[in-house]
Write an enzyme that holds these catalytic residues in place. Structure first.
Site, mmCIF file in Angstrom:
data_model
loop_
_atom_site.group_PDB
_atom_site.id
_atom_site.type_symbol
_atom_site.label_atom_id
_atom_site.label_comp_id
_atom_site.label_asym_id
_atom_site.label_seq_id
_atom_site.Cartn_x
_atom_site.Cartn_y
_atom_site.Cartn_z
ATOM 1 N N GLY A 33 0.838 -1.195 0.000
ATOM 2 C CA GLY A 33 0.000 0.000 0.000
ATOM 3 C C GLY A 33 0.869 1.239 0.000
ATOM 4 O O GLY A 33 0.544 2.249 0.632
ATOM 5 N N THR A 35 1.533 3.555 -2.001
ATOM 6 C CA THR A 35 1.090 4.821 -2.607
ATOM 7 C C THR A 35 -0.208 5.324 -1.982
ATOM 8 O O THR A 35 -0.821 6.268 -2.482
ATOM 9 C CB THR A 35 0.900 4.641 -4.127
ATOM 10 N N ASP A 37 -2.835 6.757 1.241
ATOM 11 C CA ASP A 37 -2.818 7.957 2.079
ATOM 12 C C ASP A 37 -1.947 7.808 3.313
ATOM 13 O O ASP A 37 -1.173 8.703 3.665
ATOM 14 C CB ASP A 37 -4.250 8.320 2.507
ATOM 15 N N LEU A 38 -2.092 6.681 4.021
ATOM 16 C CA LEU A 38 -1.318 6.483 5.251
ATOM 17 C C LEU A 38 0.172 6.459 4.956
ATOM 18 O O LEU A 38 0.976 7.047 5.689
ATOM 19 C CB LEU A 38 -1.757 5.182 5.939
ATOM 20 N N TYR A 206 -1.801 5.167 18.656
ATOM 21 C CA TYR A 206 -1.832 5.898 19.924
ATOM 22 C C TYR A 206 -0.756 5.407 20.888
ATOM 23 O O TYR A 206 -0.313 6.148 21.764
ATOM 24 C CB TYR A 206 -3.219 5.802 20.561
ATOM 25 N N LYS A 209 2.132 7.632 20.544
ATOM 26 C CA LYS A 209 2.037 9.016 21.007
ATOM 27 C C LYS A 209 2.898 9.173 22.257
ATOM 28 O O LYS A 209 2.791 8.382 23.205
ATOM 29 C CB LYS A 209 0.581 9.369 21.329
ATOM 30 N N ASP A 263 -14.030 3.143 15.937
ATOM 31 C CA ASP A 263 -12.918 3.886 15.351
ATOM 32 C C ASP A 263 -11.917 4.369 16.396
ATOM 33 O O ASP A 263 -10.710 4.372 16.147
ATOM 34 C CB ASP A 263 -13.465 5.088 14.564
ATOM 35 N N HIS A 268 -7.843 3.076 20.582
ATOM 36 C CA HIS A 268 -6.963 4.113 21.135
ATOM 37 C C HIS A 268 -7.221 4.373 22.618
ATOM 38 O O HIS A 268 -6.305 4.330 23.451
ATOM 39 C CB HIS A 268 -7.159 5.442 20.390
ATOM 40 N N TRP A 617 -32.789 -16.068 47.238
ATOM 41 C CA TRP A 617 -32.744 -17.462 46.800
ATOM 42 C C TRP A 617 -32.748 -17.516 45.274
ATOM 43 O O TRP A 617 -33.151 -16.558 44.615
ATOM 44 C CB TRP A 617 -33.962 -18.229 47.338
#
Length: 791
Positions: A33, A35, A37-38, A206, A209, A263, A268, A617
């Site tokens: 992958g 090319t 976005d990530l 996350y 981070k 999401d 996260h 009971w």
């Protein structure tokens, strides 16, 4: 030979050790992958950072970008990204230029579409290493692709692209890892058929981070101060928050499937929660210990209910969905874009402390933080203006792991000055002074000890470094992943059709999304401006004229929440009458899912209930250990007993587990329970028996054509259920019908058919066991919600 020329150049630049020291081998990094976005935003920059950091480590590298795009256009797309890579500000320009040039030369593009493509890639890596005379250290495959492609890619890597024996394989997987527990289990099973657990690195960025990654080291380095106060006796509440100003436009195809809980909260915020609540291992550098402590913390969380959450959706979301997914104007989405969830732990350290997990889109600011707010028992006699305000014991006491953006616009760790001066590693965190105009949670920055990273690093750079070093504690194991989905899936199922509160977005939200904790539940503080979406749909007032009898007995019918509230009040009235008359109240409760809401209502709203004089009971029990989640007693304990003050000796579980075996006739469990009842309950006549109704007409664990319990005088019997677990212990009809009062609770649309059928039949207990319930000298009352009664 390109690799050799690059190594020579780097050696003469002083960026590499001498050839004699370069003995750690070669690492091939394959970015699938390449090319996307990530990859464009974060991954190539992270790989370049890895190269800059490790170029002198003794390893050599090649970087293989891969995608489905054909060779020539794919190569252009990828190198357009690589040419924009940047060095950190503190990197010398000359060295930066050389490193970037060499990184580009070590990078190449491949089209990976077929099994043959993977075989060719493997052959190229082997030929390169043979030509250069290098030993292979390992291969990293980074899956920056949708999860539906994982299995096929995994199959190709496993069959034709594994490194040789002696070299390691690390496969990096991006979320989402499933949609719920079942899909996560399926994906995990598919992946584990190709890769070993130690080879898989599931990314939650996350965990990279800097503020989040420092929670555990902070707790470890400050144990002297935290040990006495890091518990339920001192912590008032914890907030874990990620707010965004952007909306979901451009991502609605993803968002309609996942929503904000899947999401953000399930991954996260849950990971941050684990770092806060887990017990500290003896050694933080031992990955297995850290992962086990995280798993224990996850498993100690109390199950979530529908009312554990408040949900919202920004008003323009529906039009975004209609536009992007080509939906009609009448399409209504219930996908939440905002959620607040109350999480509680049953661990001894954290029991009773509320953990509020909150995230949403189209909010007033972009900020993320983890805030631990401590209880304040101080009363300050002198005016605040006459004292050192920063150290005032009357000011809020808190520790904040500031993830980024917001007022500070940087990762930070803040500790109230009236708590303690924290120990922070000077090599990676520096104390921040000044900025008196800034306020965090209503207090000037001067009220805190504030620390920010010496060098800010992107989360993906941190995680890619940890992949290189094999630090598994920064990633999600299969066991932890499935435990997380097991925790979140029941809530997701319960709210799947719940309409979220609409909010305008941004600063216009005002107080619409403010919420509060009420008796262990969450509720919005402000009333929602109501818009009747379905004016043709029947409303509660339409059903107020329903008949007040069912099978010649009193009927109470309402919407289910109101019905449970009424039932709980009636149970309390029955208890008070019994205690006033005889000094004690004998209550027998059925198992199953129907009474759970009643148990929770009694625990959270009926504080005047005479529990000290109540004997509890079981009407029936499954033949499993009482600690098994399938056990009726386990459910009763989880939802009621652990939240009330009932004397230990007043709780009477059924003796299904005797002599280390379950429900064996010779062990005499039924006789033991019958004798206990006869000894404590006058005339074996319970003050109140609560029953349910199964879709086949069974009640308690008395099933159609049951050999025991439908006739005769035995009080307690063993029975067989058509569904697992098959063996049961149950009150008989004879014992049930001695009760002073019997309440039958029937809720849900799934019970409509059997409710209708039961309303029409006479007394036929062998076919319809519930029809045999008829207290000889007591009262029978039916509590049936509108869905069960009317469909």
């Amino acid at each position: 030979k390109m690799l050799r020329r690059v190594l020579c150049t780097m050696f003469f630049m002083g960026a590499l050790p001498s050839p004699a020291e370069m003995s750690q081998g070669h690492i091939s990094v394959v970015l699938l992958g390449a090319t996307g976005d990530l990859a464009k935003k974060y991954l190539w920059q992270g790989l370049f950072q890895l190269y800059m950091d490790q170029v002198s480590s003794g390893h050599s590298f090649t970087f293989h970008g891969a995608a489905l795009t054909a060779l020539e256009p794919g190569q252009k797309l990828m190198f357009d990204v690589l040419k924009k890579l940047a060095c950190p500000p503190d990197e010398a320009p000359d060295r930066c230029a050389v490193l970037k040039d060499q990184f580009l030369k070590l990078s190449q593009y491949h089209q990976l579409k077929t099994a043959e493509n993977y075989t060719v890639l493997n052959r190229e890596i082997e030929v390169l290493l043979r030509q250069e005379g290098l030993k292979e250290a390992g291969r990293i495959f980074y899956f920056s692709v949708p999860p539906f492609a994982y299995t096929e890619i995994a199959r190709h890597i496993n069959s034709s692209c594994r490194p040789p024996p002696g070299a390691w394989l690390r496969v990096v997987l991006e979320k989402p890892f499933g949609h719920d527990l079942e899909s996560a289990q399926q994906l995990a099973a598919e992946l584990t058929s190709f890769f070993r657990e130690e080879e898989m690195y599931r990314v939650d960025h996350y965990l990279g981070k800097q503020a989040v990654a420092h929670i555990l080291p902070f707790r470890d380095q400050n144990q002297e101060f935290l040990d006495p106060i890091w518990n339920r006796h001192h912590v008032e509440r914890v907030e874990i928050v990620l707010k965004e100003i952007v909306d979901a436009k451009g991502r609605t195809s993803f968002y309609e499937q996942y929503g904000v809980i899947r999401d953000v909260l399930q991954n996260h915020l849950t990971e941050a929660l684990m770092f806060l609540t887990m017990e500290l291992p003896a050694n933080l550098s031992r990955t297995e210990e850290v992962l086990q402590c995280k798993l224990q913390a996850l498993r100690s969380l109390r199950g979530l209910e529908k009312h554990s959450a408040v949900l919202g959706q920004y008003q323009a979301y529906a039009s975004h969905v209609q536009e992007e997914l080509k939906k009609g104007q009448d399409y209504v989405s219930t996908t939440p874009t905002f959620a607040g969830v109350l999480v509680q732990s049953d661990s001894l350290r954290w029991e009773g402390v509320p953990f509020l997990l909150t995230s949403g889109k189209a909010l007033d600011e972009r900020v993320g933080y983890v805030r631990v707010l401590f209880k304040n028992r101080a009363y300050c006699t002198q005016s605040e203006t006459l004292r050192d305000a920063g150290h005032s014991q009357c000011k809020a006491k808190q520790i904040i792991f500031y993830i980024g953006h917001g007022a500070l616009n940087t990762p930070a760790v803040l500790v109230s000055r009236n708590l303690f001066r924290p120990v922070m590693p000077k090599s990676s965190w520096r104390e921040v002074v000044g900025q008196p105009e800034l306020h965090v949670f209503g207090q000037p920055l001067s009220d805190y000890y504030v620390y920010s990273p010496v060098k800010e690093r992107d989360a993906y750079s941190v995680l890619i470094s940890n992949i290189y070093h094999g630090r598994k504690d920064f990633f999600i194991t299969t066991e932890n992943l499935l435990a997380s989905w097991a925790f979140w899936t029941p809530l997701l199922n319960s709210i799947s059709h719940q309409p979220p509160r609409l909010y305008p977005g941004g600063v216009e939200n005002q107080n619409l999304l403010d919420f509060e904790m009420v008796s262990g539940e969450l509720a919005f503080t402000a009333a929602e401006p109501v818009e009747l979406l379905h004016p043709d749909r029947s409303m509660p007032s339409d059903f107020k004229t329903i008949q007040s009898k069912f099978r010649q007995s009193p009927l109470v019918s309402m919407w289910s929440e109101d019905l449970i509230s009424q039932l709980a009040s009636d149970v309390e009235k029955a208890a008070n009458r019994a205690v006033a008359g005889s000094g004690q109240f004998h209550l027998a409760l059925s198992g199953g899912s129907s009474p759970v809401a009643l148990f929770q209502r009694l625990a959270r709203h009926h504080y005047a209930f005479p529990w000290r004089h109540t004997h509890i009971w079981l009407v029936d029990e499954r033949c499993v250990p009482l600690t098994d989640p399938e056990s009726n007693f386990f459910s009763l304990h989880s939802h009621l007993l652990q939240s009330i003050r009932v004397p230990y000796f007043n709780v009477h579980p059924m003796p299904v587990h005797l002599n280390q075996r379950l429900c064996v006739e010779e062990d005499g469990g039924t006789e033991l329970y019958a004798k206990e009842i006869a000894a404590l309950v006058a005339n074996s006549s319970f003050d109140l028996v609560l029953l349910g109704l199964g879709t086949d007409g069974h009640t308690a664990s008395l099933f159609p054509d049951s050999e025991n319990g439908l006739e005769g005088t035995r009080a307690v019997v063993l029975t067989e259920s058509p569904i697992k677990p098959h063996q049961r212990m149950s009150f008989s009809l004879s014992l049930i019908n001695r009760a002073r009062q019997v309440f039958v609770l029937v809720v849900g649309k799934g019970k409509h058919d059997v409710t209708t059928q039961i309303s029409r039949v006479g007394r036929q207990p062998r076919k319809w066991p519930i029809s045999g319930v008829s207290p000889s000298s007591g009262q029978l009352v039916w509590y049936v919600d509108y869905e069960a009664l009317l469909g």
